[in-house]
Design a protein around this motif. Structure first.
Motif, mmCIF file in Angstrom:
data_model
loop_
_atom_site.group_PDB
_atom_site.id
_atom_site.type_symbol
_atom_site.label_atom_id
_atom_site.label_comp_id
_atom_site.label_asym_id
_atom_site.label_seq_id
_atom_site.Cartn_x
_atom_site.Cartn_y
_atom_site.Cartn_z
ATOM 1 N N UNK A 29 0.850 -1.195 0.000
ATOM 2 C CA UNK A 29 0.000 0.000 0.000
ATOM 3 C C UNK A 29 0.886 1.246 0.000
ATOM 4 N N UNK A 30 1.783 1.339 -0.967
ATOM 5 C CA UNK A 30 2.685 2.483 -1.015
ATOM 6 C C UNK A 30 3.611 2.391 -2.203
ATOM 7 N N UNK A 61 -1.499 -5.696 -4.563
ATOM 8 C CA UNK A 61 -1.210 -4.256 -4.617
ATOM 9 C C UNK A 61 -2.497 -3.515 -4.266
ATOM 10 N N UNK A 62 -2.579 -3.071 -3.030
ATOM 11 C CA UNK A 62 -3.797 -2.423 -2.543
ATOM 12 C C UNK A 62 -3.873 -0.984 -3.026
ATOM 13 N N UNK A 63 -2.720 -0.286 -3.000
ATOM 14 C CA UNK A 63 -2.641 1.086 -3.480
ATOM 15 C C UNK A 63 -1.174 1.422 -3.727
ATOM 16 N N UNK A 64 -0.919 2.585 -4.311
ATOM 17 C CA UNK A 64 0.443 3.032 -4.506
ATOM 18 C C UNK A 64 0.994 2.664 -5.865
ATOM 19 N N UNK A 65 2.313 2.764 -5.979
ATOM 20 C CA UNK A 65 3.031 2.496 -7.218
ATOM 21 C C UNK A 65 4.053 1.404 -6.958
ATOM 22 N N UNK A 82 -12.720 -16.697 -5.353
ATOM 23 C CA UNK A 82 -11.859 -15.525 -5.290
ATOM 24 C C UNK A 82 -10.986 -15.456 -6.531
ATOM 25 N N UNK A 83 -10.698 -14.222 -6.991
ATOM 26 C CA UNK A 83 -9.974 -14.012 -8.245
ATOM 27 C C UNK A 83 -8.535 -13.588 -7.988
ATOM 28 N N UNK A 84 -7.665 -13.923 -8.961
ATOM 29 C CA UNK A 84 -6.282 -13.474 -8.913
ATOM 30 C C UNK A 84 -5.379 -14.417 -8.162
ATOM 31 N N UNK A 85 -4.923 -15.495 -8.809
ATOM 32 C CA UNK A 85 -4.128 -16.499 -8.113
ATOM 33 C C UNK A 85 -2.707 -16.080 -7.814
ATOM 34 N N UNK A 86 -2.099 -15.279 -8.688
ATOM 35 C CA UNK A 86 -0.714 -14.888 -8.481
ATOM 36 C C UNK A 86 -0.554 -13.464 -8.005
ATOM 37 N N UNK A 87 -1.199 -12.522 -8.714
ATOM 38 C CA UNK A 87 -1.040 -11.090 -8.464
ATOM 39 C C UNK A 87 -2.383 -10.408 -8.623
ATOM 40 N N UNK A 92 -6.888 2.477 -8.741
ATOM 41 C CA UNK A 92 -6.051 3.587 -8.302
ATOM 42 C C UNK A 92 -4.581 3.245 -8.174
ATOM 43 N N UNK A 93 -4.242 1.968 -8.219
ATOM 44 C CA UNK A 93 -2.850 1.551 -8.104
ATOM 45 C C UNK A 93 -2.188 1.522 -9.481
ATOM 46 N N UNK A 94 -0.838 1.578 -9.477
ATOM 47 C CA UNK A 94 -0.052 1.464 -10.697
ATOM 48 C C UNK A 94 0.998 0.383 -10.487
ATOM 49 N N UNK A 95 0.996 -0.627 -11.346
ATOM 50 C CA UNK A 95 1.891 -1.764 -11.196
ATOM 51 C C UNK A 95 2.640 -2.003 -12.505
#
Length: 292
Positions: A29-30, A61-65, A82-87, A92-95
């Motif tokens: 989260x950052x 990735x909850x929030x942040x960059x 539940x969705x998203x097995x790896x990542x 609002x986040x940037x990955x």
């Protein structure tokens, strides 16, 4: 990350689910960069010795960059729906993934490998051998959520599988499922050998073995090849453009994809591309060949 050498793993062993790093996945989260040595020598993985019910996805990735460099994410697992097995990334986040391998992850719901709900870019990365097992929509490799932005540069989406729930009407996007109002761009990238499979206890509809295209989808100098949609009332072995979507295929190849109706009841359609009513799709300087 320290270099462990080939065969060395950073194994996540804290069981449970939360969003504050007490258990389960790595919650971010950052502003953070995780720097690996290579995909072979820096591997973050789920603990395959634990019962399935105790395992979790790897990175949230909850929030942040967030930037991930030169590493592998493998053996993550989400049970139930539940969705998203790896990542998984949130709105609002940037990955950014640079030279990252997302491999052999599984989700009971959608998004076997990656669930993107924010802005995500894959550079020279690979998403392979991931799976959904009980999806209401699909996305064996990647699920790009409504209003999310996903860009693949010099990347590959290979051999992922989307299997649908028995109570679902259809499963789509063996490689990538890009939902309504989402933006998906592939530049010099490959989507190959993926499968949308509706052959559960009872056949369900299946489509888009390679890419389910809703919202806005652009392919530039890319290839969608050797993908399969199989089940009941099948369409779009390679790509399915949903009604109302906008697509551009530029200097690209759509080849050797298959739409196969195994129910013997309905007719399959669009071995290479299936385009819905109201779709605006432009194909220029491209090859569509050998589809079935």
């Amino acid at each position: 990350l320290p270099t462990l050498g080939a065969g060395g793993f950073f194994t996540l062993t804290r069981i449970g689910t939360d969003d504050n790093n007490n258990s389960g996945d790595l919650d971010i989260a950052g502003l953070l960069r995780i720097e690996g040595a290579s995909t072979a020598n820096s591997v973050i993985r789920g603990d395959t010795t634990d019962p399935d019910s105790d395992r979790h996805r790897l990175v949230h990735v909850i929030s942040g960059t967030v930037t991930l460099n030169d590493l592998t994410l493998r053996d993550g697992l989400e049970d139930g729906t539940t969705a998203g097995g790896g990542l998984r990334s949130e709105p609002g986040s940037t990955t950014t993934l640079n030279r990252v391998l997302v491999d052999n992850n599984s989700a009971g719901g959608n998004a076997g490998g990656i669930l993107n709900r924010g802005t995500m870019t894959l550079n020279a990365s690979t998403v392979s051998d991931n799976r959904t097992t009980d999806a209401s929509l699909g996305g064996g490799g990647i699920f790009n959520s409504p209003n999310a932005i996903l860009t693949l540069n010099d990347s590959r989406v290979l051999d992922n599988v989307a299997e649908g729930a028995n109570d679902a009407s259809q499963v789509n996007g063996g490689g990538i499922y890009s939902d309504a109002d989402a933006v998906l761009t592939l530049d010099n990238s490959v989507v190959d050998g993926n499968r949308a499979d509706g052959r559960q206890l009872f056949d369900i509809g299946a489509g888009a073995g390679g890419i389910l295209a809703d919202g806005t989808v652009t392919l530039i100098q890319s290839s969608v090849t050797n993908n399969l949609a199989v089940g009941e009332s099948v369409s779009g072995g390679g790509i399915t453009f949903r009604p109302g979507s906008t697509g551009l295929i530029d200097r690209s190849v759509v080849a050797f994809n298959v739409a196969d109706d195994t129910s013997m009841t309905f007719v399959s359609a669009g071995g290479g591309i299936a385009s819905g009513i109201g779709t605006t799709a432009t194909i220029q300087d491209s090859v569509i060949s050998g589809n079935e």
